[in-house]
Design a protein around this motif. Structure first.
Motif, PDB file in Angstrom:
ATOM      1  N   UNK A  32     -10.244   5.027  10.417  1.00 51.61           N
ATOM      2  CA  UNK A  32     -10.488   3.863  11.271  1.00 51.61           C
ATOM      3  C   UNK A  32      -9.874   4.041  12.652  1.00 51.61           C
ATOM      4  N   UNK A  33      -9.137   5.150  12.871  1.00 49.17           N
ATOM      5  CA  UNK A  33      -8.571   5.385  14.201  1.00 49.17           C
ATOM      6  C   UNK A  33      -9.568   6.076  15.112  1.00 49.17           C
ATOM      7  N   UNK A  90     -12.511  11.693   7.160  1.00 52.82           N
ATOM      8  CA  UNK A  90     -11.113  11.945   6.835  1.00 52.82           C
ATOM      9  C   UNK A  90     -11.005  12.313   5.360  1.00 52.82           C
ATOM     10  N   UNK A  91     -10.214  13.339   5.022  1.00 58.81           N
ATOM     11  CA  UNK A  91     -10.165  13.792   3.624  1.00 58.81           C
ATOM     12  C   UNK A  91      -9.384  12.836   2.741  1.00 58.81           C
ATOM     13  N   UNK A 113      -6.535  10.314  -2.341  1.00 61.25           N
ATOM     14  CA  UNK A 113      -5.811   9.038  -2.336  1.00 61.25           C
ATOM     15  C   UNK A 113      -6.672   7.907  -2.905  1.00 61.25           C
ATOM     16  N   UNK A 172      -6.999   8.235  -6.636  1.00 64.93           N
ATOM     17  CA  UNK A 172      -5.757   7.811  -7.287  1.00 64.93           C
ATOM     18  C   UNK A 172      -5.723   6.291  -7.432  1.00 64.93           C
ATOM     19  N   UNK A 173      -6.066   5.607  -6.343  1.00 56.76           N
ATOM     20  CA  UNK A 173      -6.003   4.144  -6.363  1.00 56.76           C
ATOM     21  C   UNK A 173      -7.045   3.562  -7.318  1.00 56.76           C
ATOM     22  N   UNK A 221      -6.479   3.220 -11.136  1.00 52.13           N
ATOM     23  CA  UNK A 221      -5.536   2.222 -11.660  1.00 52.13           C
ATOM     24  C   UNK A 221      -6.208   0.982 -12.199  1.00 52.13           C
ATOM     25  N   UNK A 270      -6.855  -1.259   1.260  1.00 56.79           N
ATOM     26  CA  UNK A 270      -5.471  -0.943   0.905  1.00 56.79           C
ATOM     27  C   UNK A 270      -5.031   0.359   1.575  1.00 56.79           C
ATOM     28  N   UNK A 271      -5.983   1.293   1.766  1.00 62.54           N
ATOM     29  CA  UNK A 271      -5.634   2.624   2.257  1.00 62.54           C
ATOM     30  C   UNK A 271      -5.973   2.840   3.734  1.00 62.54           C
ATOM     31  N   UNK A 272      -6.464   1.813   4.396  1.00 61.69           N
ATOM     32  CA  UNK A 272      -6.787   1.951   5.822  1.00 61.69           C
ATOM     33  C   UNK A 272      -7.821   3.045   6.090  1.00 61.69           C
ATOM     34  N   UNK A 273      -8.882   3.032   5.299  1.00 61.49           N
ATOM     35  CA  UNK A 273      -9.989   3.940   5.603  1.00 61.49           C
ATOM     36  C   UNK A 273     -11.288   3.135   5.619  1.00 61.49           C
TER      37      UNK A 273
END
Lengths: 398, 372
Positions: B25-26, B31-32, B36, B39-40, B43, B89-92
């Motif tokens: 988002x930047x 983005x790889x 992550x 993983x999230x 859950x 949650x992960x900012x993507x």
């Protein structure tokens, strides 16, 4: 002879920077360690109290401090530009993590300094400076490694957060020192808050005006590097003149520019060659302010501080890893990634010195802490990114 | 190892796979983030399934096997919402679209899975350039013979799916002129294209596949990158020409259209498929990926030139009774509107005009995927 000496003096900085750059390039190629560690080493070795090649910084700070500040401002702008405020809303645990790790560090460092018998004001100074993570190191190493992932993203956000907290705590402590009395705690806090507010406001105004001008020019798709770089230079000069915090102002500038998005093109990462060059100046300058005698004198306390800081930051971030949506392992590595400190502290204390606050000079541990972390901070951060598998293999030592 | 027998599955059941882009988002570059994100997602219970892909800036989601368009759509929407929440949650950012408009293939990180490492070693830059994002639709078939019949009978309609899903106008920062530039990346692979013409499963498995296996060029069906390929272990055929649309709603509608078409074809009222149908195949495919809905295709039997948009709208009309029977009338209405108003490729070009940069285009794609 006198003339010859002045010629030599005028050559000192250009030579030092060239040397640092060369050592950085070769060092990085041979060892795979981050370039900025080598810049710091070269700056330290060439400094006046050591080899004496570099002159002592003049009392007004001089052009080198201004250049270093601009270099730092560019990096902070970039950091601000990579901060997503909306993320702090959708994932409030990031903010909680930041507050907790910074406060834990404050308390931890305060206690260790106390155990070493530091005076109250010294303890407060050390504790507030230790809260921060050096944005210069974080941004440079992350860019150099081309790393991306949760450790990277969170290190950037937590770094911005704890820097603002540290500037606030540090200014408040300096206020206390100036008033020399603890009856004025309220005043000191209020003053510090006002400086933060005005600095942020100035940066935000830039963040509104510059994208607006760019839009008028109608060159959105093209390179906006020059416009942003000029604006940062101007902003740093203004904060100088008004006694504001260039750190907070440049950060706020980046933040506002991001949220009033004018899409960035790839070329603007690092501000290209300009950013590269000023980084060398920044890191050489920062290390050149250190004196080996002070470093040596504070070594024991410094090692204690660095360790306790590593511990509190790692604990603070790891505690909220699961709640904030990452694995314990990545949480721990994020905490470790917050280790770098030096450049930030040096610039902050240089500014305090020019404002007539000599207190930081007396903090014998600061020199040693910054020296330790100037060299090892980038290496620790690099390791954290590599262990988190967020840096592609080609850019680092195995 | 000989080709496994064709598993029987309930005819006209279907399922969807979508490859999605993970975006920073930047700077809005890929983005790889898949390690992550995976993983999230592990859950919490996840509707359907999510798997990593060849580069770490891509994930694949798939629905379960469905019979009905509405439940398929509901499932995809639920998956979408779960993904959007996790990405917050992960900012993507998560987006559809067949290509990322300005990613540089040399910067992509290949996943750690051994199969992907092997593919990368074999194909070199093709593997990294294959950072493209497609939708696959599976259709259940009662037998291997049915599967091959559908596979070849559908060849005439392949351009419809290309044009309706096309969402990859930009490559490496520039407008490629194609509506689906993604298909050009697929075509670069040596085993891409069309399946050999045979309508008999025994023939396909024991003669063609057995020979190919003896050449040692291939080991399994997975090594074929055909536009349509049989998947004997699922008892399905798999349509692979679609770009991932910008929304899951369109993805579900495309699957429903394919289901209706298969129901129609299985009535065997149309002239049976022939090898000669493929004379026009590659050129029609090119027209659809180059010009999208504005393309002109050549009818394989009559050699008549037909504007693709007209052909699609006419076919959608023809499918109405099947859609009634299958409960997917809304899906066909959605596609009819797409055909007349323009698809994702023209939406993306419009966003580029308005936002002034490819980054702005990615931002718009992220917001469109969210659906809110």
């Amino acid at each position: 002879m006198q003339e010859f000496l002045s010629v030599l003096t005028s050559l000192a900085w250009p030579c030092a920077i060239t040397l640092a750059w060369l050592v950085g390039e070769f060092g990085q190629r041979w060892t795979g360690l981050p370039r900025i560690s080598f810049y710091g080493l070269v700056g330290f070795i060439l400094a006046a109290p050591q080899l004496g090649m570099l002159p002592l910084p003049p009392s007004g700070g001089g052009t080198t401090l201004l250049l270093a500040d601009v270099g730092f401002g560019l990096i902070l702008f970039e950091l601000g530009y990579r901060i997503n405020l909306r993320w702090l809303r959708t994932n409030p645990w990031i903010g909680v993590t930041g507050l907790v790790e910074a406060s834990l560090t404050f308390v931890g460092v305060y206690l260790v300094a106390d155990a070493f018998g530091a005076a109250l004001i010294d303890r407060l100074m050390l504790a507030s400076l230790s809260m921060a993570t050096s944005p210069a190191t974080v941004v440079r190493v992350i860019n150099e490694q081309k790393s991306s992932g949760q450790v990277t993203e969170r290190a950037l956000h937590l770094c911005a957060l704890n820097c603002v907290l540290a500037v606030f705590a540090f200014n408040a402590t300096v206020g206390l020192w100036i008033f020399r009395t603890f009856e004025d705690v309220g005043d000191a806090l209020w003053n510090s808050l006002v400086v933060l507010g005005v600095s942020a406001f100035t940066g935000a105004v830039f963040g509104l005006i510059v994208p607006g001008v760019l839009r008028l020019l109608g060159k959105l798709a093209q390179d906006a590097t020059v416009a942003f770089a000029l604006a940062v230079i101007l902003l740093v000069a203004i904060t100088y003149a008004l006694g504001l915090s260039p750190v907070v102002a440049a950060l706020a500038f980046g933040l506002t520019a991001r949220h009033r998005r004018v899409a960035f093109s790839q070329a603007q990462r690092n501000f290209g060659a300009l950013g590269e060059l000023l980084t060398v100046v920044l890191f050489v300058f920062a290390a050149s302010t250190l004196d080996w005698r002070r470093v040596w004198a504070g070594a024991a306390l410094a090692i204690g501080l660095v360790l306790v800081r590593l511990l509190t930051k790692t604990a603070g971030v790891t505690a909220f890893a699961h709640l904030s949506g990452i694995s314990w392992r990545k949480g721990m590595l994020t905490g470790v990634a917050l280790a770098p400190l030096s450049v930030f502290v040096i610039l902050l204390s240089e500014h305090a010195r020019h404002a007539g606050v000599q207190v930081v000079e007396e903090l014998r541990a600061v020199a040693a802490v910054t020296m330790l972390l100037e060299v090892f901070g980038p290496i620790i951060l690099q390791r954290a990114l590599v262990w988190a598998r967020e840096a592609p293999e080609v850019n680092h030592a195995p | 190892m000989p080709l496994e027998p064709f598993a029987n599955s309930a005819p006209l059941t279907f399922g969807v796979e979508l490859e999605l882009q993970l975006v920073s988002l930047s700077d809005f570059d890929l983005t790889p983030a898949s390690p992550d994100l995976m993983h999230l997602l592990k859950r919490k219970p996840f509707p359907g399934n999510v798997t990593p892909e060849i580069t770490e800036s891509m994930i694949e989601i798939n629905s379960s096997v469905q019979t009905d368009y509405r439940t398929l759509l509901a499932e995809l929407v639920e998956i979408r919402d779960t993904l959007v929440a996790a990405s917050g949650v992960l900012n993507i950012g998560i987006a559809g679209g067949g290509t990322h408009p300005f990613q540089h293939w040399s910067e992509q990180r290949i996943s750690a899975k051994p199969r992907y490492q092997e593919l990368s070693a074999l194909y070199g830059y093709l593997a990294k350039q294959f950072t493209v994002f497609g939708q696959h639709v599976h259709i259940g078939c009662a037998s291997g013979d049915d599967a091959l019949f559908l596979l070849h009978a559908l060849s005439r309609y392949i351009p419809h799916f290309i044009a309706l899903s096309a969402s990859s106008p930009f490559v490496q920062g520039h407008d490629s002129g194609f509506d689906s530039a993604r298909l050009n990346s697929v075509s670069a692979f040596p085993l891409s294209g069309r399946a050999p013409f045979t309508l008999n499963w025994a023939d396909f498995a024991d003669v063609y596949f057995a020979k190919m296996e003896r050449t040692r060029i291939i080991k399994s069906m997975k090594d074929f990158y055909w536009d349509l390929r049989p998947k004997p272990e699922y008892g399905t055929i798999e349509l692979r020409v679609c770009d991932t649309p910008l929304t899951v709603e369109r993805a579900a509608a495309l699957a429903a259209y394919l289901q209706a078409l298969c129901r129609h074809l299985l009535e065997r009222k149309e002239a049976p498929p022939l090898e000669d149908d493929y004379l026009v195949y590659n050129y029609n495919r090119f027209q659809a990926s180059r010009f999208g809905l504005d393309g002109v295709i050549t009818h394989p039997k009559t050699y008549k030139q037909i504007p693709l948009r007209e052909d699609i709208i006419a076919t959608l009309d023809l499918m109405e009774p099947h859609a009634q029977a299958l409960g997917s009338v809304d899906a066909l209405l959605h596609l009819a509107a797409t055909a007349s108003d323009g698809g994702d490729a023209s939406y993306l070009r419009g966003q580029y005009e308005r936002q002034g940069s490819p980054e702005g285009m990615v931002d718009a794609a992220i917001r469109r995927f969210r659906g809110r």
